[in-house]
Design an enzyme around this catalytic site. Sequence first.
Site, PDB file in Angstrom:
ATOM      1  N   GLY A  11      46.362  39.403  50.662  1.00 46.49           N
ATOM      2  CA  GLY A  11      46.240  39.689  52.079  1.00 46.49           C
ATOM      3  C   GLY A  11      46.316  38.411  52.892  1.00 46.49           C
ATOM      4  N   VAL A  15      42.578  36.826  58.668  1.00 44.18           N
ATOM      5  CA  VAL A  15      41.478  36.314  57.844  1.00 44.18           C
ATOM      6  C   VAL A  15      42.015  35.528  56.658  1.00 44.18           C
ATOM      7  CG1 VAL A  15      39.463  36.927  56.468  1.00 44.18           C
ATOM      8  CG2 VAL A  15      39.955  38.187  58.567  1.00 44.18           C
ATOM      9  N   ALA A  34      29.712  22.688  46.924  1.00 47.97           N
ATOM     10  CA  ALA A  34      29.861  23.642  45.823  1.00 47.97           C
ATOM     11  C   ALA A  34      29.711  22.985  44.456  1.00 47.97           C
ATOM     12  CB  ALA A  34      31.222  24.330  45.909  1.00 47.97           C
ATOM     13  N   GLU A 131      30.037  39.126  51.534  1.00 44.72           N
ATOM     14  CA  GLU A 131      29.373  38.720  52.774  1.00 44.72           C
ATOM     15  C   GLU A 131      30.221  39.040  54.006  1.00 44.72           C
ATOM     16  OE1 GLU A 131      26.594  38.000  54.882  1.00 44.72           O
ATOM     17  OE2 GLU A 131      26.079  36.715  53.169  1.00 44.72           O
ATOM     18  N   ASP A 203      33.001  52.655  61.321  1.00 39.95           N
ATOM     19  CA  ASP A 203      32.936  51.259  60.890  1.00 39.95           C
ATOM     20  C   ASP A 203      31.487  50.784  60.796  1.00 39.95           C
ATOM     21  OD1 ASP A 203      34.329  48.402  60.721  1.00 39.95           O
ATOM     22  OD2 ASP A 203      32.738  48.240  62.222  1.00 39.95           O
ATOM     23  N   LYS A 207      28.934  49.615  57.344  1.00 40.68           N
ATOM     24  CA  LYS A 207      28.080  48.430  57.272  1.00 40.68           C
ATOM     25  C   LYS A 207      26.613  48.807  57.089  1.00 40.68           C
ATOM     26  CE  LYS A 207      31.294  46.090  60.395  1.00 40.68           C
ATOM     27  NZ  LYS A 207      31.518  45.600  61.768  1.00 40.68           N
TER      28      LYS A 207
END
Length: 436
Positions: A11, A15, A34, A131, A203, A207
Amino acid sequence: MAANLRIALAGLGTVGTGVIRLLADNGALIASRAGRGIDIVAVSARDRQRDRGIDLAPYAWEDDMTALAARDDVDVVVELVGGSDGPALALARSTLGAGKSLVTANKAMIAHHGLELARLAEDHAARLRYEAAVAGGIPIVKGLGEGAAANRIERIYGILNGTCNYILSEMEDTGRDFAEVLSEAQALGYAEADPTFDVEGVDAAHKLAILASLGFGTRLDFDGVEIDGISRIRAADIAQAGALGYVIRLIGLADCELAGGGGRHLFQRVAPYLVPVSHPLAGVDGPTNAVVAEGNFVGRLLFEGAGAGDGPTASAVVADLVDIARGSAAPAFSLPVEALEASAPVDPGHRRNRAYLRFMVADRPGVLAEITAALRDAGVSIESMIQLGHPDDEENPVLVAMVTHEGPESAVTKALDLLAGSASLAEEPLVMRLLG
């Protein structure tokens, strides 16, 4: 430093390209936090030729996104395609089934198939992180799963859809009606060409179901969410709420209580509420999300921020990648799937609250008496009432708005049942509860 974490990206919309830019711009910072670098090795999207404003030459291209899960040089797949089923779900199953971790921003897929995917992750020693699926850049999943882990969460509620919040706050600021503001939201990119999932509350319900499972340790139950949207709200409703000291917001609300025999009763609702102007959620306007979690020791926690957009959502995606790079082994829903409790839906009839009732009625004698008689017979007590008439226009319906004293929801339901089919009503009455 450990070997770099190798990821594949499915995708390449706003985003997906945002993730690529974020990893490029903040790569050194991310690696230091990290404990190792994060490298994109392969990508997939529907249209290979589309100009996305970024250079994709460094990455291998897969026309079939499920092939990303089979690549030997991939540790984690990032799914940013969307949709509860279809290619996104196939990719998620293939990835976790191959023992590779999955990061997704797909709220619909998690709400409908989250338990199956979490179980796949557990069975194959993989990680499932999402997240970005709830409230964009707000770290609410980590906040509930880790930051508030020592608490018994008693209630979760908030503004979970930026499109609806933009529309309602614009109606509030300008006095315009729903349809006009929706068109503007679509022109600005805040609302989709088909806004149904947003404005009808679906939507936000996706959530809310995820947050309820996380917060209460119960199994996902999207089908148990009572859903009502904002498409029937008029500018007059906004004005009446303001005169009473409230604003109208689409609120997702969930709480959970022990039932007889040791089970759990789970209440989940998405609906427009009248929010007191003194409440923290009343000041949340525009395309912003805000979530309140109430814990038995920590008290009220408020999480607020951008609920969508390439930057905030990409930030949440990369935060999950950092989590995996650090070796976090936390279950997807804070508890192993088998430890999540089954719950039964709550009959909302026993819940006590105040309600705003709006009727569009024929402007003729006896109509108001008919309405008040039905409320009286159902045991509903009226706190205040206003009628907005058109003295020069008896042909069009007029608005009658009431606020009730606190009482059981079943009483309001009974009153509306008594009025069902009345020739005095020009349309179905609107009911909004008062948040309190």
